[in-house]
Structures are given as structure tokens and as C-alpha cells.
Scaffold this motif. Structure first.
Motif, mmCIF file in Angstrom:
data_model
loop_
_atom_site.group_PDB
_atom_site.id
_atom_site.type_symbol
_atom_site.label_atom_id
_atom_site.label_comp_id
_atom_site.label_asym_id
_atom_site.label_seq_id
_atom_site.Cartn_x
_atom_site.Cartn_y
_atom_site.Cartn_z
ATOM 1 N N GLU A 105 -6.359 4.891 -10.017
ATOM 2 C CA GLU A 105 -4.899 4.873 -10.120
ATOM 3 C C GLU A 105 -4.257 4.956 -8.739
ATOM 4 O OE1 GLU A 105 -3.513 7.933 -12.725
ATOM 5 O OE2 GLU A 105 -4.746 7.236 -14.394
ATOM 6 N N ASN A 106 -4.841 5.754 -7.870
ATOM 7 C CA ASN A 106 -4.295 5.909 -6.522
ATOM 8 C C ASN A 106 -4.457 4.639 -5.696
ATOM 9 O OD1 ASN A 106 -3.485 8.485 -7.080
ATOM 10 N ND2 ASN A 106 -5.257 9.446 -6.154
ATOM 11 N N LYS A 107 -5.537 3.881 -5.926
ATOM 12 C CA LYS A 107 -5.703 2.600 -5.233
ATOM 13 C C LYS A 107 -4.544 1.674 -5.563
ATOM 14 C CE LYS A 107 -9.674 0.934 -6.450
ATOM 15 N NZ LYS A 107 -10.924 0.156 -6.552
ATOM 16 N N LEU A 108 -4.207 1.601 -6.844
ATOM 17 C CA LEU A 108 -3.098 0.746 -7.258
ATOM 18 C C LEU A 108 -1.772 1.247 -6.692
ATOM 19 C CD1 LEU A 108 -4.094 0.126 -10.985
ATOM 20 C CD2 LEU A 108 -4.326 -1.443 -9.059
ATOM 21 N N ALA A 109 -1.576 2.552 -6.720
ATOM 22 C CA ALA A 109 -0.330 3.121 -6.215
ATOM 23 C C ALA A 109 -0.173 2.875 -4.718
ATOM 24 C CB ALA A 109 -0.268 4.619 -6.523
ATOM 25 N N VAL A 110 -1.254 3.029 -3.962
ATOM 26 C CA VAL A 110 -1.201 2.775 -2.515
ATOM 27 C C VAL A 110 -0.865 1.313 -2.261
ATOM 28 C CG1 VAL A 110 -2.593 2.654 -0.404
ATOM 29 C CG2 VAL A 110 -2.705 4.671 -1.839
ATOM 30 N N SER A 111 -1.431 0.411 -3.044
ATOM 31 C CA SER A 111 -1.135 -1.018 -2.883
ATOM 32 C C SER A 111 0.322 -1.323 -3.180
ATOM 33 C CB SER A 111 -2.017 -1.850 -3.813
ATOM 34 O OG SER A 111 -3.351 -1.733 -3.443
ATOM 35 N N GLU A 112 0.907 -0.614 -4.150
ATOM 36 C CA GLU A 112 2.294 -0.873 -4.536
ATOM 37 C C GLU A 112 3.294 -0.324 -3.519
ATOM 38 O OE1 GLU A 112 2.672 0.791 -8.409
ATOM 39 O OE2 GLU A 112 1.379 -0.711 -9.339
ATOM 40 N N VAL A 113 3.016 0.836 -2.942
ATOM 41 C CA VAL A 113 4.012 1.480 -2.084
ATOM 42 C C VAL A 113 3.837 1.180 -0.605
ATOM 43 C CG1 VAL A 113 4.397 3.352 -3.713
ATOM 44 C CG2 VAL A 113 2.727 3.653 -1.886
ATOM 45 N N SER A 114 2.748 0.507 -0.212
ATOM 46 C CA SER A 114 2.552 0.215 1.205
ATOM 47 C C SER A 114 1.916 -1.160 1.362
ATOM 48 C CB SER A 114 1.657 1.278 1.847
ATOM 49 O OG SER A 114 0.372 1.227 1.288
ATOM 50 N N VAL A 115 1.968 -1.652 2.584
ATOM 51 C CA VAL A 115 1.362 -2.944 2.906
ATOM 52 C C VAL A 115 0.158 -2.675 3.802
ATOM 53 C CG1 VAL A 115 1.713 -5.185 3.992
ATOM 54 C CG2 VAL A 115 3.589 -4.081 2.772
ATOM 55 N N ILE A 116 -1.015 -2.662 3.180
ATOM 56 C CA ILE A 116 -2.256 -2.454 3.918
ATOM 57 C C ILE A 116 -3.118 -3.689 3.665
ATOM 58 C CG2 ILE A 116 -4.305 -1.038 4.186
ATOM 59 C CD1 ILE A 116 -2.687 1.349 3.210
ATOM 60 N N ASP A 117 -3.407 -4.435 4.719
ATOM 61 C CA ASP A 117 -4.158 -5.679 4.582
ATOM 62 C C ASP A 117 -5.635 -5.440 4.290
ATOM 63 O OD1 ASP A 117 -1.886 -7.168 5.069
ATOM 64 O OD2 ASP A 117 -2.232 -7.213 7.227
ATOM 65 N N SER A 118 -6.185 -4.389 4.850
ATOM 66 C CA SER A 118 -7.607 -4.132 4.731
ATOM 67 C C SER A 118 -7.916 -3.352 3.449
ATOM 68 C CB SER A 118 -8.091 -3.339 5.938
ATOM 69 O OG SER A 118 -9.400 -2.880 5.743
ATOM 70 N N ARG A 152 -10.714 -1.862 2.832
ATOM 71 C CA ARG A 152 -11.435 -0.650 3.223
ATOM 72 C C ARG A 152 -10.468 0.467 3.606
ATOM 73 N NH1 ARG A 152 -16.504 -0.070 7.370
ATOM 74 N NH2 ARG A 152 -16.515 2.184 7.357
ATOM 75 N N VAL A 153 -9.449 0.140 4.383
ATOM 76 C CA VAL A 153 -8.472 1.154 4.789
ATOM 77 C C VAL A 153 -7.693 1.645 3.565
ATOM 78 C CG1 VAL A 153 -6.401 1.578 6.166
ATOM 79 C CG2 VAL A 153 -8.293 0.300 7.141
ATOM 80 N N ARG A 154 -7.312 0.713 2.669
ATOM 81 C CA ARG A 154 -6.597 1.111 1.450
ATOM 82 C C ARG A 154 -7.434 2.085 0.627
ATOM 83 N NH1 ARG A 154 -6.809 -3.030 -2.920
ATOM 84 N NH2 ARG A 154 -8.778 -1.967 -3.118
ATOM 85 N N ARG A 196 -9.850 4.040 1.676
ATOM 86 C CA ARG A 196 -10.007 5.312 2.390
ATOM 87 C C ARG A 196 -8.756 6.165 2.255
ATOM 88 N NH1 ARG A 196 -13.026 4.436 8.025
ATOM 89 N NH2 ARG A 196 -13.374 6.662 7.771
ATOM 90 N N VAL A 197 -7.582 5.520 2.329
ATOM 91 C CA VAL A 197 -6.323 6.249 2.148
ATOM 92 C C VAL A 197 -6.243 6.789 0.721
ATOM 93 C CG1 VAL A 197 -3.813 5.983 2.032
ATOM 94 C CG2 VAL A 197 -5.070 5.027 3.955
ATOM 95 N N ALA A 198 -6.583 5.949 -0.253
ATOM 96 C CA ALA A 198 -6.544 6.383 -1.655
ATOM 97 C C ALA A 198 -7.524 7.520 -1.903
ATOM 98 C CB ALA A 198 -6.847 5.211 -2.574
ATOM 99 N N GLY A 199 -8.690 7.453 -1.308
ATOM 100 C CA GLY A 199 -9.675 8.527 -1.457
ATOM 101 C C GLY A 199 -9.204 9.825 -0.842
ATOM 102 N N ILE A 233 -5.807 7.529 9.088
ATOM 103 C CA ILE A 233 -5.964 7.675 7.639
ATOM 104 C C ILE A 233 -5.209 8.922 7.180
ATOM 105 C CG2 ILE A 233 -7.607 8.088 5.764
ATOM 106 C CD1 ILE A 233 -7.907 5.305 6.848
ATOM 107 N N LYS A 234 -5.386 10.010 7.907
ATOM 108 C CA LYS A 234 -4.716 11.257 7.541
ATOM 109 C C LYS A 234 -3.203 11.132 7.643
ATOM 110 C CE LYS A 234 -8.376 14.410 8.922
ATOM 111 N NZ LYS A 234 -8.728 15.535 9.793
ATOM 112 N N SER A 235 -2.722 10.558 8.736
ATOM 113 C CA SER A 235 -1.273 10.488 8.929
ATOM 114 C C SER A 235 -0.623 9.544 7.917
ATOM 115 C CB SER A 235 -0.937 10.063 10.358
ATOM 116 O OG SER A 235 -1.454 8.776 10.624
ATOM 117 N N LEU A 236 -1.237 8.428 7.637
ATOM 118 C CA LEU A 236 -0.701 7.506 6.647
ATOM 119 C C LEU A 236 -0.712 8.139 5.261
ATOM 120 C CD1 LEU A 236 0.395 4.748 5.900
ATOM 121 C CD2 LEU A 236 -1.935 3.899 5.822
#
Length: 63
Positions: free
Chosen positions: A29-42, A44-46, A48-51, A8-11
Motif C-alpha cells: 500500500e505504501n508503494k502505491l501511496a509513494v507513487s501517487e504523492v511524489s515523482v520518483i523515477d527509480s 528502487r528508490v521508491r 526503499r522510501v516505501a520500506g 531516503i530518510k529525508s524524503l
């Protein structure tokens, strides 16, 4: 709340370096941005990364 896994930290750090201007202090806003710039299937992981990115951005503003 707990220890964040290293993937999570490294990504998150990689996304901040590559797309730092796309992230703000708002989690939704960060949830949407993470979805746009990366391919994360899960969802929950998306989330956590956004948080983690949200926390980093907000901590940067405080200093």
C-alpha cells in the motif's frame, strides 16, 4: 540490513509530515501511496522510501 542513505530518510520524513495519513503498516500500500504523492523515477528508490516509511509506521504502533 545496512545504513540508509540520508536522501531516503529525508524524503521519507518529508512525505510522512505532508501525507502521514496515507501511509499504513503495509509495504505494498505504501508503494502505491509513494507513487501517487511524489515523482520518483527509480523503482528502487521508491521501494526503499516505501520500506522506510513502513518501518517507521510499524515502529510507531509498537510504542
Amino acid at each position: 540490513m545496512g545504513i540508509k542513505p540520508s536522501y531516503i530518510k529525508s524524503l521519507s520524513q518529508e512525505l510522512i509530515v505532508k501525507h502521514g495519513n496515507r501511509f499504513s503498516g503495509d509495504f505494498d500500500e505504501n508503494k502505491l501511496a509513494v507513487s501517487e504523492v511524489s515523482v520518483i523515477d527509480s523503482k528502487r528508490v521508491r521501494n526503499r522510501v516505501a520500506g522506510y516509511i513502513t518501518r517507521k509506521v510499524n515502529r510507531r504502533k509498537e510504542i
